[in-house]
Design a protein around this motif. Structure first.
Motif, mmCIF file in Angstrom:
data_model
loop_
_atom_site.group_PDB
_atom_site.id
_atom_site.type_symbol
_atom_site.label_atom_id
_atom_site.label_comp_id
_atom_site.label_asym_id
_atom_site.label_seq_id
_atom_site.Cartn_x
_atom_site.Cartn_y
_atom_site.Cartn_z
ATOM 1 N N SER A 40 0.833 -1.210 0.000
ATOM 2 C CA SER A 40 0.000 0.000 0.000
ATOM 3 C C SER A 40 0.866 1.259 0.000
ATOM 4 C CB SER A 40 -0.947 0.002 1.200
ATOM 5 O OG SER A 40 -0.244 0.207 2.409
ATOM 6 N N ASP A 41 1.988 1.215 0.713
ATOM 7 C CA ASP A 41 2.896 2.370 0.724
ATOM 8 C C ASP A 41 3.527 2.593 -0.648
ATOM 9 O OD1 ASP A 41 2.352 2.870 3.366
ATOM 10 O OD2 ASP A 41 4.171 1.917 4.147
ATOM 11 N N THR A 42 3.882 1.499 -1.320
ATOM 12 C CA THR A 42 4.445 1.611 -2.669
ATOM 13 C C THR A 42 3.422 2.202 -3.635
ATOM 14 O OG1 THR A 42 5.849 -0.316 -2.275
ATOM 15 C CG2 THR A 42 5.513 0.332 -4.566
ATOM 16 N N LEU A 43 2.193 1.710 -3.543
ATOM 17 C CA LEU A 43 1.125 2.235 -4.386
ATOM 18 C C LEU A 43 0.875 3.708 -4.084
ATOM 19 C CD1 LEU A 43 -1.346 2.031 -6.295
ATOM 20 C CD2 LEU A 43 -2.661 1.222 -4.334
ATOM 21 N N THR A 44 0.856 4.053 -2.815
ATOM 22 C CA THR A 44 0.625 5.444 -2.433
ATOM 23 C C THR A 44 1.680 6.357 -3.034
ATOM 24 O OG1 THR A 44 -0.439 4.775 -0.362
ATOM 25 C CG2 THR A 44 0.399 7.029 -0.478
ATOM 26 N N ASP A 45 2.941 5.944 -2.993
ATOM 27 C CA ASP A 45 4.024 6.749 -3.580
ATOM 28 C C ASP A 45 3.811 6.929 -5.088
ATOM 29 O OD1 ASP A 45 5.250 7.005 -1.134
ATOM 30 O OD2 ASP A 45 6.660 5.345 -1.447
ATOM 31 N N GLU A 46 3.357 5.879 -5.761
ATOM 32 C CA GLU A 46 3.116 5.975 -7.207
ATOM 33 C C GLU A 46 1.983 6.959 -7.506
ATOM 34 O OE1 GLU A 46 1.932 3.130 -11.016
ATOM 35 O OE2 GLU A 46 2.979 2.271 -9.294
ATOM 36 N N ILE A 47 0.931 6.894 -6.710
ATOM 37 C CA ILE A 47 -0.193 7.817 -6.916
ATOM 38 C C ILE A 47 0.232 9.252 -6.614
ATOM 39 C CG2 ILE A 47 -2.485 8.477 -6.083
ATOM 40 C CD1 ILE A 47 -3.001 5.470 -5.594
ATOM 41 N N LEU A 48 1.028 9.438 -5.556
ATOM 42 C CA LEU A 48 1.501 10.779 -5.223
ATOM 43 C C LEU A 48 2.354 11.354 -6.336
ATOM 44 C CD1 LEU A 48 2.413 10.463 -1.428
ATOM 45 C CD2 LEU A 48 0.526 11.743 -2.437
ATOM 46 N N ASN A 49 3.214 10.539 -6.923
ATOM 47 C CA ASN A 49 4.022 11.005 -8.048
ATOM 48 C C ASN A 49 3.136 11.393 -9.225
ATOM 49 O OD1 ASN A 49 6.477 10.669 -6.729
ATOM 50 N ND2 ASN A 49 6.701 8.542 -7.396
ATOM 51 N N GLY A 50 2.090 10.583 -9.468
ATOM 52 C CA GLY A 50 1.151 10.906 -10.535
ATOM 53 C C GLY A 50 0.407 12.196 -10.257
ATOM 54 N N LYS A 52 1.515 14.736 -8.472
ATOM 55 C CA LYS A 52 2.425 15.871 -8.623
ATOM 56 C C LYS A 52 2.587 16.265 -10.084
ATOM 57 C CE LYS A 52 5.132 14.888 -4.447
ATOM 58 N NZ LYS A 52 6.422 14.373 -3.928
ATOM 59 N N GLU A 53 2.615 15.265 -10.951
ATOM 60 C CA GLU A 53 2.780 15.533 -12.377
ATOM 61 C C GLU A 53 1.474 16.000 -13.024
ATOM 62 O OE1 GLU A 53 4.502 12.241 -14.429
ATOM 63 O OE2 GLU A 53 6.001 11.869 -12.885
ATOM 64 N N ALA A 54 0.349 15.496 -12.520
ATOM 65 C CA ALA A 54 -0.921 15.759 -13.186
ATOM 66 C C ALA A 54 -1.652 16.988 -12.654
ATOM 67 C CB ALA A 54 -1.831 14.538 -13.053
ATOM 68 N N LEU A 55 -1.497 17.274 -11.367
ATOM 69 C CA LEU A 55 -2.285 18.330 -10.751
ATOM 70 C C LEU A 55 -1.392 19.400 -10.150
ATOM 71 C CD1 LEU A 55 -4.866 16.018 -8.931
ATOM 72 C CD2 LEU A 55 -5.151 17.142 -11.139
ATOM 73 N N ASP A 56 -2.028 20.524 -9.739
ATOM 74 C CA ASP A 56 -1.264 21.603 -9.113
ATOM 75 C C ASP A 56 -0.924 21.235 -7.663
ATOM 76 O OD1 ASP A 56 -3.537 22.119 -7.516
ATOM 77 O OD2 ASP A 56 -4.398 23.362 -9.091
ATOM 78 N N ASP A 57 -0.270 22.166 -6.992
ATOM 79 C CA ASP A 57 0.149 21.894 -5.607
ATOM 80 C C ASP A 57 -0.871 22.399 -4.593
ATOM 81 O OD1 ASP A 57 0.482 24.578 -5.948
ATOM 82 O OD2 ASP A 57 2.593 24.648 -5.355
ATOM 83 N N ASN A 58 -2.110 22.528 -5.037
ATOM 84 C CA ASN A 58 -3.170 23.061 -4.184
ATOM 85 C C ASN A 58 -3.819 21.970 -3.332
ATOM 86 O OD1 ASN A 58 -4.763 25.206 -3.261
ATOM 87 N ND2 ASN A 58 -6.373 24.801 -4.756
ATOM 88 N N TYR A 59 -3.058 20.910 -3.041
ATOM 89 C CA TYR A 59 -3.546 19.788 -2.249
ATOM 90 C C TYR A 59 -2.613 19.536 -1.072
ATOM 91 C CZ TYR A 59 -6.641 18.405 -6.129
ATOM 92 O OH TYR A 59 -7.621 18.370 -7.092
ATOM 93 N N ARG A 60 -3.174 19.028 0.014
ATOM 94 C CA ARG A 60 -2.325 18.573 1.117
ATOM 95 C C ARG A 60 -2.545 17.067 1.305
ATOM 96 N NH1 ARG A 60 -6.698 21.199 3.405
ATOM 97 N NH2 ARG A 60 -7.737 20.194 5.202
ATOM 98 N N PHE A 61 -1.482 16.390 1.697
ATOM 99 C CA PHE A 61 -1.501 14.933 1.802
ATOM 100 C C PHE A 61 -1.548 14.519 3.265
ATOM 101 C CE2 PHE A 61 1.075 10.986 2.300
ATOM 102 C CZ PHE A 61 0.165 10.113 1.697
ATOM 103 N N GLY A 138 -5.399 9.627 -14.951
ATOM 104 C CA GLY A 138 -5.400 8.494 -15.878
ATOM 105 C C GLY A 138 -4.284 8.547 -16.902
ATOM 106 N N GLU A 139 -3.803 9.755 -17.188
ATOM 107 C CA GLU A 139 -2.679 9.898 -18.118
ATOM 108 C C GLU A 139 -1.361 9.461 -17.484
ATOM 109 O OE1 GLU A 139 -2.679 13.959 -19.278
ATOM 110 O OE2 GLU A 139 -4.521 13.807 -20.483
#
Length: 342
Positions: A40-50, A52-61, A138-139
């Motif tokens: 789950s941690d590995t998946l979470t890191d992959e989604i977070l990277n996605g 960062k590339e796909a959306l702005d920084d107007n989110y908190r994790f 999705g991209e």
């Protein structure tokens, strides 16, 4: 004020909020229920990277396991995450946009659940924002998708579009006239479902009902949104018509219901969550039918959230017993009533 409630709201005399959610999974990972924490941690890191590339920084994790149980419940009471998130708190996390109108839940029942939340009746904007986030993610991520079945999900009832759209309505007069059950049955016959304040399995407190689609397979996203849109408009008309009927034919009974609640809330020293929701709902009804004129009552749903157990404890920054919460809840509501009169 709860941030997502801020801003203009369409048809807010009946509709409290609009929510759109899509479920997505990543092809190479097992579903969250059978994942290890490391996976789950590995998946979470992959989604977070996605993200960062796909959306702005107007989110908190936020990782669920890193916040207190009280903080977890605040996010649930504010409708920003689902109750299921805390059941897998060792694996779950979420990204929340600063205006709270979008949340990306990670490792709930599915790998990703994108939720958008708007005040009032606004399926169009809620769907457009959800779809935009989904397309951008999705991209960057390899969604699990089958040409025949559509998006693959942990629960078969979400296979297809993975879309759940819901509208929360305040239906006091349909409830008072005991026609709510026939309405619920009619909605089920056309593939819609009715749930309580916090979704599946929750109670319909304070005349508040969530109406959403049941079918995700065999219909397009646009069809689902369009159908719900049409049906909700009909329910809005029905509730307004029933209010007019009660004002004309049952005005004394209506005023008695509203003023009894007003009196109880003005003087109660101890009050439970459920009782508070019921009486605050009647105050809101009083504004909706013209018994009260203060426009402050328009935002009473924000108060309904503020007096939930975890929100009360957040306000005082301490853990409290149930009795102490009931005492503090009564005080918060008395102050609210006093300010209405001021």
């Amino acid at each position: 004020m709860t941030r997502w409630l801020d801003g203009p709201a369409i048809d807010d005399d009946v509709v409290i909020s609009t929510r759109v959610r899509v479920a997505r999974n990543i092809s190479k990972y097992r579903f969250p229920s059978i994942m290890t924490v490391q996976e789950s941690d590995t998946l979470t890191d992959e989604i977070l990277n996605g993200m960062k590339e796909a959306l702005d920084d107007n989110y908190r994790f936020i990782r669920v396991r890193d916040i207190t149980p009280r903080e977890q419940m605040v996010y649930i009471e504010d409708h920003l995450i689902s109750p299921n998130m805390v059941q897998r708190k060792d694996k779950s996390s979420f990204l929340i946009r600063n205006d709270e109108k979008a949340t990306v839940m990670i490792n709930e029942e599915d790998h990703i659940r994108i939720q958008t939340l708007f005040p009032g009746f606004n399926l169009t904007d809620a769907w457009e924002l959800c779809s935009d986030i989904d397309d951008k993610l999705g991209e960057k991520l390899d969604y699990a998708f089958d040409d025949r079945w559509g998006y693959l999900t942990a629960c078969p009832t979400n296979v297809g579009t993975g879309l759940r759209a819901s509208v929360m309505l305040h239906l006091p007069c349909i409830t008072i006239t005991k026609t709510i059950n026939s309405l619920i049955e009619g909605l089920r016959e056309i593939g819609l479902t009715v749930r309580g304040l916090y979704g599946e399995g929750s109670e319909a407190l304070g005349y508040l009902y969530q109406i959403s689609n049941q079918v995700t397979l065999g219909e397009s996203e646009e069809d689902i949104i369009g159908k719900l849109n049409k049906v909700v408009y009909q329910i809005i008309k029905r509730e307004r018509k029933t209010r007019e009927y009660l004002k004309e034919k049952k005005s004394t009974e209506l005023e008695n219901r509203v003023y009894r609640s007003y009196g109880i809330l003005s003087y109660a020293r101890i009050i439970t969550s459920k009782e508070a929701m019921d009486h605050l709902s009647n105050i809101r009804l009083g504004w909706e039918v013209g018994i009260f004129s203060s426009d402050k009552i328009r935002n009473i749903f924000d108060l309904m959230i503020e007096v939930q157990p975890a929100n009360i404890q957040r306000g005082l920054d301490k853990d409290m017993s149930e009795e102490d919460r009931d005492i503090e809840r009564a005080k918060i509501i008395r102050d609210y009533i006093y300010n209405l009169e001021g």
